[in-house]
Design an enzyme around this catalytic site. Sequence first.
Site, PDB file in Angstrom:
ATOM      1  N   GLU A 162       0.772  -1.258  -0.171  1.00 23.02           N
ATOM      2  CA  GLU A 162       0.228   0.085  -0.041  1.00 23.02           C
ATOM      3  C   GLU A 162       1.042   1.231  -0.096  1.00 23.02           C
ATOM      4  O   GLU A 162       1.723   1.428   0.756  1.00 23.02           O
ATOM      5  CB  GLU A 162      -0.738   0.021   1.123  1.00 23.02           C
ATOM      6  CG  GLU A 162      -1.819   1.002   1.343  1.00 23.02           C
ATOM      7  CD  GLU A 162      -2.666   1.261   0.115  1.00 23.02           C
ATOM      8  OE1 GLU A 162      -3.208   0.455  -0.379  1.00 23.02           O
ATOM      9  OE2 GLU A 162      -2.599   2.292  -0.471  1.00 23.02           O
ATOM     10  N   LYS A 221       8.433  -1.716  -2.481  1.00 26.29           N
ATOM     11  CA  LYS A 221       7.936  -0.825  -1.374  1.00 26.29           C
ATOM     12  C   LYS A 221       8.863  -0.304  -0.503  1.00 26.29           C
ATOM     13  O   LYS A 221       8.728   0.845  -0.130  1.00 26.29           O
ATOM     14  CB  LYS A 221       6.654  -1.767  -0.613  1.00 26.29           C
ATOM     15  CG  LYS A 221       6.269  -1.085   0.659  1.00 26.29           C
ATOM     16  CD  LYS A 221       5.288   0.007   0.362  1.00 26.29           C
ATOM     17  CE  LYS A 221       5.157   0.658   1.812  1.00 26.29           C
ATOM     18  NZ  LYS A 221       4.022   1.512   1.824  1.00 26.29           N
ATOM     19  N   ARG A 261      14.095  16.921 -13.651  1.00 22.17           N
ATOM     20  CA  ARG A 261      14.712  15.536 -13.270  1.00 22.17           C
ATOM     21  C   ARG A 261      14.425  15.501 -11.577  1.00 22.17           C
ATOM     22  O   ARG A 261      14.444  14.326 -11.238  1.00 22.17           O
ATOM     23  CB  ARG A 261      16.034  15.436 -13.740  1.00 22.17           C
ATOM     24  CG  ARG A 261      16.150  15.520 -15.221  1.00 22.17           C
ATOM     25  CD  ARG A 261      17.574  15.433 -15.591  1.00 22.17           C
ATOM     26  NE  ARG A 261      18.137  17.077 -15.263  1.00 22.17           N
ATOM     27  CZ  ARG A 261      19.292  17.423 -15.219  1.00 22.17           C
ATOM     28  NH1 ARG A 261      20.244  16.584 -15.981  1.00 22.17           N
ATOM     29  NH2 ARG A 261      19.755  18.684 -14.764  1.00 22.17           N
ATOM     30  N   CYS A 277       6.324   4.353   8.756  1.00 18.46           N
ATOM     31  CA  CYS A 277       6.897   3.715   7.779  1.00 18.46           C
ATOM     32  C   CYS A 277       8.524   3.917   7.425  1.00 18.46           C
ATOM     33  O   CYS A 277       9.235   2.841   7.230  1.00 18.46           O
ATOM     34  CB  CYS A 277       6.105   4.085   6.567  1.00 18.46           C
ATOM     35  SG  CYS A 277       4.529   3.136   6.517  1.00 18.46           S
TER      36      CYS A 277
HETATM   37  C1  UDX Z   1       4.733   7.268   3.738  1.00 17.92           C
HETATM   38  C2  UDX Z   1       4.554   7.235   2.190  1.00 17.92           C
HETATM   39  O1  UDX Z   1       4.453   8.817   1.644  1.00 17.92           O
HETATM   40  C3  UDX Z   1       3.549   6.306   1.779  1.00 17.92           C
HETATM   41  O2  UDX Z   1       3.552   6.008   0.391  1.00 17.92           O
HETATM   42  C4  UDX Z   1       3.613   4.812   2.399  1.00 17.92           C
HETATM   43  O3  UDX Z   1       2.592   4.170   1.947  1.00 17.92           O
HETATM   44  C5  UDX Z   1       3.854   5.192   3.860  1.00 17.92           C
HETATM   45  O4  UDX Z   1       4.724   6.232   4.291  1.00 17.92           O
HETATM   46  P1  UDX Z   1       3.287   8.629   5.731  1.00 17.92           P
HETATM   47  O5  UDX Z   1       4.391   8.282   6.378  1.00 17.92           O
HETATM   48  O6  UDX Z   1       1.754   8.560   5.905  1.00 17.92           O
HETATM   49  O7  UDX Z   1       3.436   8.156   4.174  1.00 17.92           O
HETATM   50  O8  UDX Z   1       3.496  10.441   5.152  1.00 17.92           O
HETATM   51  P2  UDX Z   1       4.424  11.371   4.343  1.00 17.92           P
HETATM   52  O9  UDX Z   1       3.642  12.251   3.611  1.00 17.92           O
HETATM   53  O10 UDX Z   1       5.337  10.376   3.585  1.00 17.92           O
HETATM   54  O11 UDX Z   1       5.456  12.009   5.296  1.00 17.92           O
HETATM   55  C6  UDX Z   1       6.487  11.429   6.094  1.00 17.92           C
HETATM   56  C7  UDX Z   1       7.065  12.323   7.003  1.00 17.92           C
HETATM   57  O12 UDX Z   1       7.888  13.043   6.345  1.00 17.92           O
HETATM   58  C8  UDX Z   1       6.214  13.202   7.899  1.00 17.92           C
HETATM   59  O13 UDX Z   1       6.718  13.623   9.224  1.00 17.92           O
HETATM   60  C9  UDX Z   1       6.343  14.601   7.111  1.00 17.92           C
HETATM   61  O14 UDX Z   1       5.983  15.795   7.689  1.00 17.92           O
HETATM   62  C10 UDX Z   1       7.660  14.601   6.634  1.00 17.92           C
HETATM   63  N1  UDX Z   1       8.019  15.396   5.380  1.00 17.92           N
HETATM   64  C11 UDX Z   1       7.428  14.820   4.142  1.00 17.92           C
HETATM   65  C12 UDX Z   1       8.931  16.298   5.249  1.00 17.92           C
HETATM   66  O15 UDX Z   1       9.422  16.526   6.398  1.00 17.92           O
HETATM   67  N2  UDX Z   1       9.167  16.824   4.193  1.00 17.92           N
HETATM   68  C13 UDX Z   1       8.519  16.750   3.147  1.00 17.92           C
HETATM   69  O16 UDX Z   1       8.729  17.422   2.006  1.00 17.92           O
HETATM   70  C14 UDX Z   1       7.645  15.569   2.961  1.00 17.92           C
END
Ligand code: UDX
Length: 463
Positions: A162, A221, A261, A277
Amino acid sequence: MEITKICCIGAGYVGGPTMAVIAQKCPHLTITVVDLNQERIDAWNDENTDNIPIFEPGLSAVVAETRGKNLFFSNAVEKAIEEAQIIFISVNTPTKTYGKGKGMAADLKYIELCARQIAKVAKDNKIVVEKSTLPVRTAEAIKSILDNTGNGVQFQILSNPEFLAEGTAISDLLHPDRILIGGDQTAEGQKAIQALTDIYANWVPRDKILTTNVWSSELSKLTANAFLAQRISSINALTELCEKTGADINEVARAIGMDSRIGPKFLKASVGFGGSCFKKDILNLVYIAKSYGLNETAAYWEQVIIMNDHQKKRFADKIVKTLYNTVAGKKISFLGWAFKKNTNDTRESAAIYIADDLINEQAAVCVYDPKVNQKKILSDLDYLETRSSQENAANVQSFDNPFEACQGAHAVAVLTEWEEFAHYDWKKIYDAMQKPAFVFDGRNILNKKEMQKIGFVYHGIGS
Ligand code: UDX
């Protein structure tokens, strides 16, 4: 095999929303989500769908539409397994906290229990789908348990990772970039892949449904999450340099993001990534690489975690240093505790680690998060086992109102990028704070110039 019934083991952040969307898009299928946790199932069955255990924009409406029609939440695990033709395994796979691979490898205890339970009750052929993120080759372990039941039942194991992100789960599920399905390359394996493909094809264009072998799917994944986390660590790795030299990381991110890119997404500098994750999957990747003796590969990916830990640590250090090298007895107010906006999930949230560091320095931490309560905050801190529960409770207090949380504070720290934080009456917050009034914006969501105009001493990330 005609598919009429689906069972999903695990009513968490992935299982709940995913099954709700499948139920909505496939009214001809009956879906039962099971979990051993009675409290969680009761919450999913709460008459008022606003009280379901997971906060996700749009989820409560989908549950209201489908629950009791073709979506059911139940504790009758064995019955649901027995009746279903497809069983999704969506239980959590935390990092091991004991024994071999401690702190790195995924703990497959729950997965193994699921496999054994399926093996015990299955009377006819089944398709078993791994939905949880699992280390490469877990399917093999599940298969070996299922193939040795001796009751003649045939199992096909599929990997169907997922990719939804929390906070946008429903829209990610409705409009996925791709669906990935890995299965055996045998005729039976291909039939199982086709059966699952047909379910998704009810709303996902077929050219977005990729099929491959099980190992490639599992590794994809881990790789996707490692790449995403790597982008954040890469941009964060430059924030300290920006702060020292007068460059602005937001400008740098904008400039490089316009290179097609590189692309603009996942380049937002922050106090550090959290969530269930990224860290777990990278540690898993590192562990697998090490187990094959691939030390350079392991070290390369491990650095993503090391940089993230450093980013959190240096945020806490900066608060202490800026507040004249002591925060003992000072009130530090946190805006945000969740690991990102629009979720009540706090797993691996940077806020937990920063609070832990500041409590070590004897600060009084006050928290406001629109979706996280005191009980959760304390259990997150207790989980670190840095000090007793009583000590944590004495040092952290949560508030239902942001202005009360910030009243009399020496500093405010923004830890989650909840949109409401940017729209507060910051003059009102400033007036009620100790002076000089410090703001540490761990998400770069406040307007630096406006904050300075009000009178704040403003510190962002990387500028
Ligand atoms: C992530 C993956 O995006 C998703 O595809 C996978 O299924 C599960 O893990 P999630 O953990 O729900 O999803 O959130 P995500 O939006 O990826 O953010 C993860 C962390 O990174 C958060 O703490 C977010 O605040 C941080 N983040 C994200 C940043 O600090 N900077 C960014 O540019 C993006």
